[in-house]
Design an enzyme around this catalytic site. Structure first.
Site, short mmCIF file in Angstrom:
data_model
loop_
_atom_site.label_atom_id
_atom_site.label_comp_id
_atom_site.label_asym_id
_atom_site.label_seq_id
_atom_site.Cartn_x
_atom_site.Cartn_y
_atom_site.Cartn_z
N THR A 133 1.01 2.66 4.14
CA THR A 133 -0.46 2.55 4.03
C THR A 133 -0.96 3.04 5.40
OG1 THR A 133 -2.07 0.92 4.70
CG2 THR A 133 -0.07 0.22 5.21
N ASP A 134 -2.39 3.40 5.33
CA ASP A 134 -2.87 4.08 6.70
C ASP A 134 -3.14 2.97 7.71
OD1 ASP A 134 -4.96 2.67 5.38
OD2 ASP A 134 -6.48 4.26 5.59
N GLU A 135 -3.09 1.51 7.26
CA GLU A 135 -3.41 0.59 8.14
C GLU A 135 -2.21 0.48 9.42
OE1 GLU A 135 -4.17 -3.14 6.82
OE2 GLU A 135 -5.56 -2.54 4.97
N TYR A 158 0.38 -7.96 8.24
CA TYR A 158 0.58 -7.09 7.01
C TYR A 158 0.90 -5.68 7.60
CZ TYR A 158 -0.43 -3.32 3.54
OH TYR A 158 -0.28 -2.30 2.80
N LYS A 162 4.32 -3.33 7.47
CA LYS A 162 4.42 -1.94 6.78
C LYS A 162 5.06 -1.12 7.96
CE LYS A 162 3.63 -0.86 3.21
NZ LYS A 162 4.49 -0.80 2.09
P1 NAD Z 1 0.43 -5.24 -5.39
O1 NAD Z 1 0.26 -6.40 -4.28
O2 NAD Z 1 -0.55 -5.06 -6.29
O3 NAD Z 1 1.91 -5.10 -5.86
C1 NAD Z 1 2.91 -5.12 -5.37
C2 NAD Z 1 4.15 -5.44 -6.21
O4 NAD Z 1 5.09 -5.85 -5.73
C3 NAD Z 1 3.83 -6.67 -7.04
O5 NAD Z 1 3.93 -6.52 -8.53
C4 NAD Z 1 4.84 -7.83 -6.81
O6 NAD Z 1 5.12 -8.65 -7.96
C5 NAD Z 1 5.95 -6.99 -6.21
N1 NAD Z 1 6.56 -7.76 -5.27
C6 NAD Z 1 6.14 -8.41 -4.22
N2 NAD Z 1 7.31 -9.03 -3.69
C7 NAD Z 1 8.38 -8.36 -4.13
C8 NAD Z 1 9.79 -8.70 -3.89
N3 NAD Z 1 10.19 -9.62 -2.71
N4 NAD Z 1 10.80 -8.43 -4.68
C9 NAD Z 1 10.10 -7.44 -5.79
N5 NAD Z 1 9.01 -7.37 -6.07
C10 NAD Z 1 8.02 -7.61 -5.28
O7 NAD Z 1 0.34 -3.97 -4.45
P2 NAD Z 1 -0.48 -2.54 -4.37
O8 NAD Z 1 -1.67 -2.88 -3.86
O9 NAD Z 1 -0.24 -1.96 -5.66
O10 NAD Z 1 0.33 -1.75 -3.19
C11 NAD Z 1 1.72 -1.22 -3.59
C12 NAD Z 1 1.92 -0.43 -2.40
O11 NAD Z 1 1.28 0.51 -1.83
C13 NAD Z 1 2.33 -1.41 -1.02
O12 NAD Z 1 3.71 -1.11 -0.32
C14 NAD Z 1 1.37 -1.52 -0.36
O13 NAD Z 1 1.76 -1.59 1.03
C15 NAD Z 1 1.08 0.17 -0.63
N6 NAD Z 1 -0.43 0.58 -0.43
C16 NAD Z 1 -1.56 -0.07 -1.02
C17 NAD Z 1 -2.69 0.23 -0.89
C18 NAD Z 1 -3.91 -0.33 -1.53
O14 NAD Z 1 -5.04 -0.07 -1.38
N7 NAD Z 1 -3.44 -1.32 -2.59
C19 NAD Z 1 -2.96 1.63 -0.10
C20 NAD Z 1 -2.00 2.27 0.56
C21 NAD Z 1 -0.69 1.83 0.51
O1 DAU Z 2 -6.01 1.04 3.78
C1 DAU Z 2 -5.01 0.81 2.93
C2 DAU Z 2 -5.04 -0.76 2.51
O2 DAU Z 2 -6.26 -1.34 1.90
C3 DAU Z 2 -3.69 -1.42 2.06
O3 DAU Z 2 -2.71 -0.99 2.76
C4 DAU Z 2 -3.94 -2.73 1.50
O4 DAU Z 2 -2.68 -3.12 0.92
C5 DAU Z 2 -4.86 -3.10 0.78
O5 DAU Z 2 -5.14 -4.53 0.46
C6 DAU Z 2 -6.20 -2.63 1.49
O6 DAU Z 2 -6.57 -3.16 2.74
P1 DAU Z 2 -8.08 -3.91 3.19
O7 DAU Z 2 -7.99 -4.99 4.15
O8 DAU Z 2 -8.77 -2.69 3.78
O9 DAU Z 2 -8.67 -4.26 1.71
P2 DAU Z 2 -9.60 -5.35 1.26
O10 DAU Z 2 -9.99 -5.25 -0.04
O11 DAU Z 2 -8.85 -6.76 1.37
O12 DAU Z 2 -10.97 -5.28 2.11
C7 DAU Z 2 -11.57 -4.25 2.27
C8 DAU Z 2 -12.64 -4.27 3.03
O13 DAU Z 2 -13.72 -5.33 2.79
C9 DAU Z 2 -12.27 -4.87 4.68
O14 DAU Z 2 -12.94 -4.38 5.36
C10 DAU Z 2 -12.59 -6.41 4.52
C11 DAU Z 2 -13.75 -6.48 3.64
N1 DAU Z 2 -13.66 -7.75 2.80
C12 DAU Z 2 -12.70 -8.03 1.89
C13 DAU Z 2 -12.65 -8.98 1.05
C14 DAU Z 2 -11.66 -9.51 0.41
C15 DAU Z 2 -14.72 -8.56 2.67
O15 DAU Z 2 -15.75 -8.48 3.49
N2 DAU Z 2 -15.07 -9.72 2.14
C16 DAU Z 2 -13.77 -9.95 1.14
O16 DAU Z 2 -13.86 -10.80 0.37
#
Ligand code: NAD
Ligand code: DAU
Length: 352
Positions: A133-135, A158, A162
Protein backbone atom coordinates in the site's frame (compact mmCIF):
# COMPACT_ATOMS: atom_id res chain seq x y z
CA UNK A 1 4.09 -29.67 -20.03
CA UNK A 2 2.81 -29.20 -16.46
CA UNK A 3 0.68 -26.16 -15.82
CA UNK A 4 2.29 -23.39 -13.76
CA UNK A 5 0.82 -23.25 -10.28
CA UNK A 6 0.20 -19.79 -8.86
CA UNK A 7 -0.88 -19.21 -5.29
CA UNK A 8 -2.97 -16.07 -4.75
CA UNK A 9 -3.48 -15.34 -1.06
CA UNK A 10 -6.56 -13.40 0.07
CA UNK A 11 -8.38 -13.92 -3.23
CA UNK A 12 -11.78 -14.09 -1.50
CA UNK A 13 -11.33 -10.43 -0.54
CA UNK A 14 -11.93 -7.26 -2.51
CA UNK A 15 -8.82 -6.81 -4.68
CA UNK A 16 -7.79 -10.47 -4.59
CA UNK A 17 -11.09 -11.58 -6.14
CA UNK A 18 -10.52 -9.26 -9.12
CA UNK A 19 -6.94 -10.50 -9.50
CA UNK A 20 -7.99 -14.16 -9.32
CA UNK A 21 -10.76 -13.66 -11.90
CA UNK A 22 -8.37 -11.93 -14.29
CA UNK A 23 -5.74 -14.68 -13.97
CA UNK A 24 -8.22 -17.60 -14.16
CA UNK A 25 -9.87 -16.23 -17.31
CA UNK A 26 -6.76 -14.88 -19.04
CA UNK A 27 -4.35 -17.72 -18.31
CA UNK A 28 -5.95 -21.15 -18.83
CA UNK A 29 -2.37 -22.47 -18.87
CA UNK A 30 -2.02 -21.62 -15.15
CA UNK A 31 -3.54 -23.38 -12.16
CA UNK A 32 -4.70 -20.69 -9.75
CA UNK A 33 -4.92 -21.56 -6.06
CA UNK A 34 -6.77 -19.18 -3.74
CA UNK A 35 -5.60 -19.49 -0.13
CA UNK A 36 -7.93 -17.57 2.16
CA UNK A 37 -8.96 -17.77 5.81
CA UNK A 38 -12.38 -16.29 5.03
CA UNK A 39 -12.27 -13.64 7.71
CA UNK A 40 -15.21 -11.22 7.83
CA UNK A 41 -13.68 -9.61 4.69
CA UNK A 42 -13.34 -12.84 2.71
CA UNK A 43 -16.39 -13.92 0.76
CA UNK A 44 -16.45 -16.75 -1.76
CA UNK A 45 -19.52 -15.21 -3.34
CA UNK A 46 -17.07 -12.73 -4.89
CA UNK A 47 -15.73 -15.62 -6.99
CA UNK A 48 -18.85 -17.60 -7.79
CA UNK A 49 -18.46 -16.99 -11.55
CA UNK A 50 -15.08 -18.77 -11.62
CA UNK A 51 -15.68 -21.28 -8.84
CA UNK A 52 -16.24 -24.18 -11.25
CA UNK A 53 -13.37 -23.38 -13.61
CA UNK A 54 -10.96 -26.30 -13.93
CA UNK A 55 -7.92 -24.03 -13.43
CA UNK A 56 -9.18 -22.56 -10.12
CA UNK A 57 -9.04 -24.12 -6.64
CA UNK A 58 -9.99 -22.70 -3.26
CA UNK A 59 -7.98 -23.64 -0.16
CA UNK A 60 -9.32 -22.64 3.24
CA UNK A 61 -6.42 -21.78 5.55
CA UNK A 62 -4.61 -19.28 7.72
CA UNK A 63 -1.24 -17.85 6.65
CA UNK A 64 -0.39 -17.37 10.33
CA UNK A 65 -0.25 -21.18 10.73
CA UNK A 66 3.35 -21.90 9.69
CA UNK A 67 3.00 -25.70 9.70
CA UNK A 68 -0.04 -25.52 7.46
CA UNK A 69 1.67 -23.05 5.08
CA UNK A 70 4.87 -25.12 4.86
CA UNK A 71 2.94 -28.33 4.14
CA UNK A 72 0.83 -26.57 1.52
CA UNK A 73 3.91 -25.38 -0.36
CA UNK A 74 5.50 -28.86 -0.11
CA UNK A 75 2.32 -30.44 -1.48
CA UNK A 76 1.79 -28.07 -4.41
CA UNK A 77 5.27 -26.81 -5.22
CA UNK A 78 3.93 -23.43 -6.40
CA UNK A 79 5.75 -21.62 -9.20
CA UNK A 80 4.60 -18.18 -8.11
CA UNK A 81 2.91 -16.38 -5.23
CA UNK A 82 0.78 -13.23 -5.41
CA UNK A 83 0.32 -12.25 -1.79
CA UNK A 84 -2.70 -10.11 -0.97
CA UNK A 85 -4.03 -11.70 2.24
CA UNK A 86 -4.03 -9.08 4.96
CA UNK A 87 -6.01 -7.30 7.58
CA UNK A 88 -6.68 -4.16 5.57
CA UNK A 89 -8.86 -1.66 7.46
CA UNK A 90 -7.10 1.20 9.28
CA UNK A 91 -9.91 1.75 11.82
CA UNK A 92 -9.83 -1.91 12.85
CA UNK A 93 -6.06 -1.69 13.28
CA UNK A 94 -6.55 1.17 15.72
CA UNK A 95 -9.05 -0.94 17.71
CA UNK A 96 -7.07 -4.19 17.61
CA UNK A 97 -3.50 -4.03 16.25
CA UNK A 98 -2.63 -7.65 17.10
CA UNK A 99 -4.54 -9.26 14.21
CA UNK A 100 -2.58 -6.95 11.89
CA UNK A 101 0.77 -7.93 13.39
CA UNK A 102 -0.06 -11.62 13.08
CA UNK A 103 -1.51 -11.74 9.57
CA UNK A 104 0.39 -8.93 7.89
CA UNK A 105 3.82 -9.56 9.41
CA UNK A 106 3.96 -13.16 10.70
CA UNK A 107 1.75 -14.45 7.88
CA UNK A 108 4.01 -12.84 5.26
CA UNK A 109 7.14 -14.33 6.84
CA UNK A 110 5.50 -17.78 6.91
CA UNK A 111 4.88 -17.53 3.15
CA UNK A 112 8.45 -16.32 2.53
CA UNK A 113 9.90 -19.19 4.57
CA UNK A 114 7.79 -21.79 2.78
CA UNK A 115 8.70 -20.37 -0.66
CA UNK A 116 12.37 -20.23 0.31
CA UNK A 117 12.32 -23.91 1.27
CA UNK A 118 10.66 -25.22 -1.89
CA UNK A 119 12.64 -22.96 -4.22
CA UNK A 120 16.03 -23.51 -2.56
CA UNK A 121 17.53 -25.55 -5.43
CA UNK A 122 16.22 -23.45 -8.29
CA UNK A 123 14.33 -20.18 -8.06
CA UNK A 124 15.20 -18.92 -11.53
CA UNK A 125 11.67 -18.75 -12.93
CA UNK A 126 9.86 -18.24 -9.60
CA UNK A 127 8.21 -15.08 -8.32
CA UNK A 128 7.03 -13.90 -4.92
CA UNK A 129 4.86 -10.83 -5.55
CA UNK A 130 3.97 -8.86 -2.44
CA UNK A 131 0.98 -6.51 -2.80
CA UNK A 132 1.35 -3.46 -0.58
CA UNK A 133 0.00 0.00 0.00
CA UNK A 134 0.99 3.65 -0.43
CA UNK A 135 0.24 4.15 3.29
CA UNK A 136 3.75 2.89 4.10
CA UNK A 137 5.11 6.23 2.85
CA UNK A 138 3.17 8.17 5.49
CA UNK A 139 1.40 11.43 4.83
CA UNK A 140 2.02 14.21 2.31
CA UNK A 141 1.39 17.93 2.68
CA UNK A 142 -0.52 19.68 -0.08
CA UNK A 143 2.41 19.35 -2.52
CA UNK A 144 4.40 16.45 -3.92
CA UNK A 145 3.96 12.73 -4.58
CA UNK A 146 5.07 9.36 -3.28
CA UNK A 147 7.85 7.85 -5.40
CA UNK A 148 9.31 4.35 -5.19
CA UNK A 149 12.25 5.71 -3.16
CA UNK A 150 10.20 7.86 -0.75
CA UNK A 151 11.30 6.90 2.78
CA UNK A 152 8.86 4.82 4.81
CA UNK A 153 6.97 6.70 7.55
CA UNK A 154 3.85 4.72 8.53
CA UNK A 155 1.46 6.10 11.16
CA UNK A 156 -1.25 3.51 11.83
CA UNK A 157 -0.80 -0.04 13.11
CA UNK A 158 -2.11 -1.14 9.68
CA UNK A 159 0.44 0.84 7.67
CA UNK A 160 3.25 -0.03 10.12
CA UNK A 161 2.44 -3.74 9.73
CA UNK A 162 2.45 -3.41 5.92
CA UNK A 163 5.73 -1.45 6.05
CA UNK A 164 7.21 -4.18 8.20
CA UNK A 165 6.13 -6.86 5.74
CA UNK A 166 7.62 -4.87 2.83
CA UNK A 167 10.95 -4.63 4.67
CA UNK A 168 10.93 -8.37 5.37
CA UNK A 169 10.15 -9.21 1.75
CA UNK A 170 13.10 -7.04 0.61
CA UNK A 171 15.31 -8.53 3.32
CA UNK A 172 14.56 -12.05 2.00
CA UNK A 173 15.61 -10.86 -1.46
CA UNK A 174 18.84 -9.28 -0.25
CA UNK A 175 19.72 -12.06 2.21
CA UNK A 176 18.47 -15.24 0.56
CA UNK A 177 18.05 -14.23 -3.07
CA UNK A 178 14.26 -14.61 -2.86
CA UNK A 179 12.80 -13.61 -6.27
CA UNK A 180 10.50 -10.86 -5.04
CA UNK A 181 8.54 -7.99 -6.55
CA UNK A 182 6.57 -5.38 -4.56
CA UNK A 183 3.93 -2.89 -5.57
CA UNK A 184 2.48 -0.07 -3.47
CA UNK A 185 -0.96 1.08 -4.54
CA UNK A 186 -3.27 3.94 -3.67
CA UNK A 187 -6.92 3.66 -2.50
CA UNK A 188 -8.98 1.21 -4.55
CA UNK A 189 -12.71 1.42 -5.19
CA UNK A 190 -15.17 -0.74 -7.12
CA UNK A 191 -17.40 -3.82 -6.81
CA UNK A 192 -17.01 -6.30 -3.93
CA UNK A 193 -15.38 -3.95 -1.40
CA UNK A 194 -16.45 -4.64 2.16
CA UNK A 195 -18.81 -1.86 3.32
CA UNK A 196 -16.57 -0.61 6.10
CA UNK A 197 -14.35 1.33 3.67
CA UNK A 198 -15.47 4.85 2.77
CA UNK A 199 -17.12 4.40 -0.64
CA UNK A 200 -19.18 1.21 -0.11
CA UNK A 201 -20.01 2.24 3.48
CA UNK A 202 -21.45 5.53 2.31
CA UNK A 203 -23.32 3.95 -0.63
CA UNK A 204 -24.86 1.44 1.79
CA UNK A 205 -25.69 4.11 4.37
CA UNK A 206 -27.35 6.34 1.77
CA UNK A 207 -29.37 3.37 0.56
CA UNK A 208 -30.56 2.80 4.15
CA UNK A 209 -30.97 6.51 4.95
CA UNK A 210 -28.29 6.29 7.64
CA UNK A 211 -25.91 9.11 8.55
CA UNK A 212 -22.59 9.51 6.70
CA UNK A 213 -19.82 9.85 9.34
CA UNK A 214 -17.17 12.18 7.90
CA UNK A 215 -13.97 12.14 9.98
CA UNK A 216 -12.72 15.60 11.02
CA UNK A 217 -13.54 18.23 8.43
CA UNK A 218 -13.42 15.87 5.46
CA UNK A 219 -10.29 17.62 4.19
CA UNK A 220 -8.09 14.55 3.92
CA UNK A 221 -7.08 13.62 0.39
CA UNK A 222 -6.91 10.17 -1.19
CA UNK A 223 -5.87 9.09 -4.69
CA UNK A 224 -8.55 6.69 -5.99
CA UNK A 225 -8.00 3.85 -8.47
CA UNK A 226 -10.62 1.53 -9.95
CA UNK A 227 -9.96 -1.98 -8.61
CA UNK A 228 -9.84 -3.66 -12.04
CA UNK A 229 -7.08 -1.26 -13.07
CA UNK A 230 -5.12 -2.40 -10.00
CA UNK A 231 -5.66 -6.03 -11.02
CA UNK A 232 -4.33 -5.30 -14.52
CA UNK A 233 -1.30 -3.54 -13.01
CA UNK A 234 -0.62 -6.63 -10.86
CA UNK A 235 -0.78 -8.84 -13.97
CA UNK A 236 1.59 -6.53 -15.87
CA UNK A 237 4.06 -6.33 -12.97
CA UNK A 238 3.91 -10.06 -12.17
CA UNK A 239 4.81 -10.90 -15.76
CA UNK A 240 7.05 -7.97 -16.71
CA UNK A 241 8.59 -6.58 -13.53
CA UNK A 242 12.26 -7.16 -12.80
CA UNK A 243 13.05 -9.32 -9.77
CA UNK A 244 13.84 -7.20 -6.71
CA UNK A 245 11.99 -4.19 -8.10
CA UNK A 246 9.21 -2.00 -6.66
CA UNK A 247 6.40 -0.24 -8.55
CA UNK A 248 3.99 2.43 -7.37
CA UNK A 249 0.42 2.11 -8.68
CA UNK A 250 -2.02 5.02 -8.54
CA UNK A 251 -4.87 6.75 -10.28
CA UNK A 252 -3.62 10.37 -10.47
CA UNK A 253 -7.09 11.00 -9.14
CA UNK A 254 -7.02 12.99 -5.92
CA UNK A 255 -10.14 13.95 -4.03
CA UNK A 256 -10.76 15.51 -0.65
CA UNK A 257 -13.08 13.19 1.23
CA UNK A 258 -15.85 15.78 1.37
CA UNK A 259 -15.79 16.44 -2.39
CA UNK A 260 -15.78 12.71 -3.08
CA UNK A 261 -18.70 12.20 -0.69
CA UNK A 262 -20.67 14.93 -2.47
CA UNK A 263 -20.12 13.12 -5.79
CA UNK A 264 -21.36 9.85 -4.24
CA UNK A 265 -24.41 11.64 -2.83
CA UNK A 266 -25.23 13.15 -6.22
CA UNK A 267 -24.87 9.88 -8.11
CA UNK A 268 -26.95 8.06 -5.47
CA UNK A 269 -29.73 10.68 -5.62
CA UNK A 270 -29.87 10.21 -9.39
CA UNK A 271 -29.78 6.39 -9.29
CA UNK A 272 -32.35 6.09 -6.49
CA UNK A 273 -34.63 8.72 -8.02
CA UNK A 274 -34.34 10.93 -4.92
CA UNK A 275 -34.48 14.71 -4.88
CA UNK A 276 -31.04 16.14 -5.73
CA UNK A 277 -29.37 17.12 -2.43
CA UNK A 278 -31.29 14.74 -0.16
CA UNK A 279 -28.34 12.35 0.42
CA UNK A 280 -26.08 15.28 1.36
CA UNK A 281 -28.38 15.92 4.31
CA UNK A 282 -27.07 12.64 5.80
CA UNK A 283 -23.51 14.03 6.08
CA UNK A 284 -22.43 14.18 9.75
CA UNK A 285 -19.01 15.43 10.83
CA UNK A 286 -17.59 13.18 13.57
CA UNK A 287 -14.38 12.95 15.65
CA UNK A 288 -11.32 12.53 13.45
CA UNK A 289 -9.52 9.18 13.03
CA UNK A 290 -6.49 8.98 15.36
CA UNK A 291 -3.25 9.65 13.46
CA UNK A 292 -5.26 10.45 10.32
CA UNK A 293 -2.91 10.87 7.33
CA UNK A 294 -3.66 14.11 5.50
CA UNK A 295 -2.85 13.26 1.91
CA UNK A 296 -1.79 10.33 -0.26
CA UNK A 297 -0.75 10.84 -3.89
CA UNK A 298 1.12 8.31 -5.99
CA UNK A 299 3.51 8.95 -8.85
CA UNK A 300 3.13 5.86 -11.06
CA UNK A 301 5.32 7.14 -13.91
CA UNK A 302 7.81 4.30 -13.54
CA UNK A 303 5.11 1.68 -14.12
CA UNK A 304 3.77 3.65 -17.08
CA UNK A 305 7.21 4.17 -18.66
CA UNK A 306 8.66 0.72 -18.05
CA UNK A 307 5.65 -1.55 -18.43
CA UNK A 308 3.12 0.60 -20.30
CA UNK A 309 0.36 0.45 -17.66
CA UNK A 310 -2.03 3.32 -17.06
CA UNK A 311 -5.50 3.57 -15.52
CA UNK A 312 -8.23 2.77 -18.06
CA UNK A 313 -11.19 4.48 -16.39
CA UNK A 314 -11.95 8.10 -15.59
CA UNK A 315 -13.25 8.48 -12.03
CA UNK A 316 -16.69 9.75 -13.12
CA UNK A 317 -17.18 6.56 -15.13
CA UNK A 318 -15.73 4.30 -12.41
CA UNK A 319 -17.95 5.71 -9.67
CA UNK A 320 -21.10 5.28 -11.80
CA UNK A 321 -20.19 1.63 -12.47
CA UNK A 322 -19.44 1.15 -8.78
CA UNK A 323 -22.70 2.68 -7.54
CA UNK A 324 -24.63 0.61 -10.13
CA UNK A 325 -22.92 -2.56 -8.90
CA UNK A 326 -23.90 -1.98 -5.26
CA UNK A 327 -27.46 -1.02 -6.20
CA UNK A 328 -27.77 -4.15 -8.35
CA UNK A 329 -26.18 -6.34 -5.67
CA UNK A 330 -28.13 -5.29 -2.60
CA UNK A 331 -28.36 -8.91 -1.50
CA UNK A 332 -24.53 -9.06 -1.43
CA UNK A 333 -24.49 -5.95 0.74
CA UNK A 334 -27.19 -7.30 3.05
CA UNK A 335 -25.43 -10.66 3.34
CA UNK A 336 -22.00 -9.27 4.19
CA UNK A 337 -23.41 -6.84 6.69
CA UNK A 338 -25.62 -9.45 8.38
CA UNK A 339 -22.95 -12.17 8.51
CA UNK A 340 -25.45 -14.61 7.00
CA UNK A 341 -23.03 -15.46 4.22
CA UNK A 342 -20.59 -16.91 6.72
CA UNK A 343 -23.02 -19.62 7.78
CA UNK A 344 -23.87 -20.28 4.15
CA UNK A 345 -20.25 -20.80 3.17
CA UNK A 346 -19.49 -22.91 6.22
CA UNK A 347 -22.16 -25.22 4.89
CA UNK A 348 -21.00 -25.01 1.27
CA UNK A 349 -17.25 -25.13 1.75
CA UNK A 350 -16.71 -26.47 5.26
CA UNK A 351 -15.76 -29.94 4.02
CA UNK A 352 -13.56 -28.94 1.07
P1 NAD B 1 -9.71 -7.28 2.06
O1 NAD B 1 -9.73 -7.00 3.52
O2 NAD B 1 -10.90 -7.01 1.23
O3 NAD B 1 -9.34 -8.82 1.82
C1 NAD B 1 -8.33 -9.47 2.54
C2 NAD B 1 -8.47 -10.97 2.31
O4 NAD B 1 -7.43 -11.64 3.06
C3 NAD B 1 -9.81 -11.55 2.79
O5 NAD B 1 -10.33 -12.44 1.83
C4 NAD B 1 -9.43 -12.29 4.07
O6 NAD B 1 -10.28 -13.40 4.35
C5 NAD B 1 -8.00 -12.73 3.77
N1 NAD B 1 -7.22 -12.96 4.99
C6 NAD B 1 -7.12 -12.12 6.05
N2 NAD B 1 -6.34 -12.70 7.00
C7 NAD B 1 -5.93 -13.89 6.50
C8 NAD B 1 -5.10 -14.93 7.02
N3 NAD B 1 -4.54 -14.86 8.23
N4 NAD B 1 -4.88 -16.02 6.24
C9 NAD B 1 -5.44 -16.12 5.01
N5 NAD B 1 -6.25 -15.18 4.49
C10 NAD B 1 -6.49 -14.07 5.23
O7 NAD B 1 -8.43 -6.52 1.52
P2 NAD B 1 -8.21 -5.73 0.13
O8 NAD B 1 -8.71 -4.36 0.29
O9 NAD B 1 -8.66 -6.58 -0.98
O10 NAD B 1 -6.60 -5.65 0.13
C11 NAD B 1 -5.82 -6.73 -0.40
C12 NAD B 1 -4.36 -6.37 -0.29
O11 NAD B 1 -4.09 -5.17 -1.01
C13 NAD B 1 -3.89 -6.11 1.15
O12 NAD B 1 -2.60 -6.65 1.28
C14 NAD B 1 -3.86 -4.59 1.26
O13 NAD B 1 -2.90 -4.17 2.19
C15 NAD B 1 -3.48 -4.21 -0.16
N6 NAD B 1 -3.96 -2.89 -0.61
C16 NAD B 1 -5.28 -2.53 -0.49
C17 NAD B 1 -5.72 -1.29 -0.97
C18 NAD B 1 -7.17 -0.87 -0.87
O14 NAD B 1 -7.49 0.28 -1.21
N7 NAD B 1 -8.08 -1.72 -0.47
C19 NAD B 1 -4.80 -0.41 -1.57
C20 NAD B 1 -3.46 -0.80 -1.67
C21 NAD B 1 -3.06 -2.04 -1.20
O1 DAU C 1 -4.11 4.04 0.42
C1 DAU C 1 -4.34 2.66 0.36
C2 DAU C 1 -5.18 2.23 1.53
O2 DAU C 1 -6.50 2.73 1.31
C3 DAU C 1 -5.21 0.72 1.72
O3 DAU C 1 -3.92 0.27 2.03
C4 DAU C 1 -6.19 0.32 2.83
O4 DAU C 1 -6.28 -1.09 2.91
C5 DAU C 1 -7.55 0.89 2.49
O5 DAU C 1 -8.45 0.59 3.54
C6 DAU C 1 -7.47 2.40 2.28
O6 DAU C 1 -7.17 3.10 3.51
P1 DAU C 1 -7.92 4.46 3.93
O7 DAU C 1 -7.85 4.59 5.39
O8 DAU C 1 -7.47 5.58 3.08
O9 DAU C 1 -9.43 4.06 3.45
P2 DAU C 1 -10.87 4.26 4.13
O10 DAU C 1 -11.87 3.88 3.10
O11 DAU C 1 -10.95 3.63 5.47
O12 DAU C 1 -10.93 5.84 4.33
C7 DAU C 1 -10.79 6.74 3.26
C8 DAU C 1 -10.83 8.16 3.81
O13 DAU C 1 -12.16 8.42 4.31
C9 DAU C 1 -9.90 8.37 4.99
O14 DAU C 1 -9.38 9.69 4.93
C10 DAU C 1 -10.81 8.24 6.21
C11 DAU C 1 -12.14 8.74 5.71
N1 DAU C 1 -13.34 8.10 6.31
C12 DAU C 1 -13.41 6.74 6.31
C13 DAU C 1 -14.50 6.10 6.86
C14 DAU C 1 -14.57 4.59 6.88
C15 DAU C 1 -14.37 8.88 6.83
O15 DAU C 1 -14.30 10.12 6.81
N2 DAU C 1 -15.44 8.25 7.37
C16 DAU C 1 -15.55 6.89 7.43
O16 DAU C 1 -16.56 6.36 7.96
Amino acid sequence: MDKKKILITGAAGFIGSHVARLFVNKYPEYEIYNLDKLTYAGNLENLKDIDNNSNYKFILGDIVDSVFVTNLFREHNFDGVIHLAAESHVDRSIENPMDFIMTNIVGTVNLLNAAREIWKDDNKDKRFYHVSTDEVYGSLGMEGFFYEDTPYDPHSPYSASKASSDHLVRAYHDTYGMPIIISNCSNNYGPNQFPEKLIPLFINNIRNNKSLPVYGKGENIRDWLYVKDHAVAIDVIYHGGKIGDTFNIGGHNEWTNIDLIRVICKVMDKKLGRVNGSSEELITFVTDRAGHDLRYAIDSQKLQNELGWKPSLQFEEGIEITVDWYINNQEWLDNVTSGKYQKYYDKMYGNR
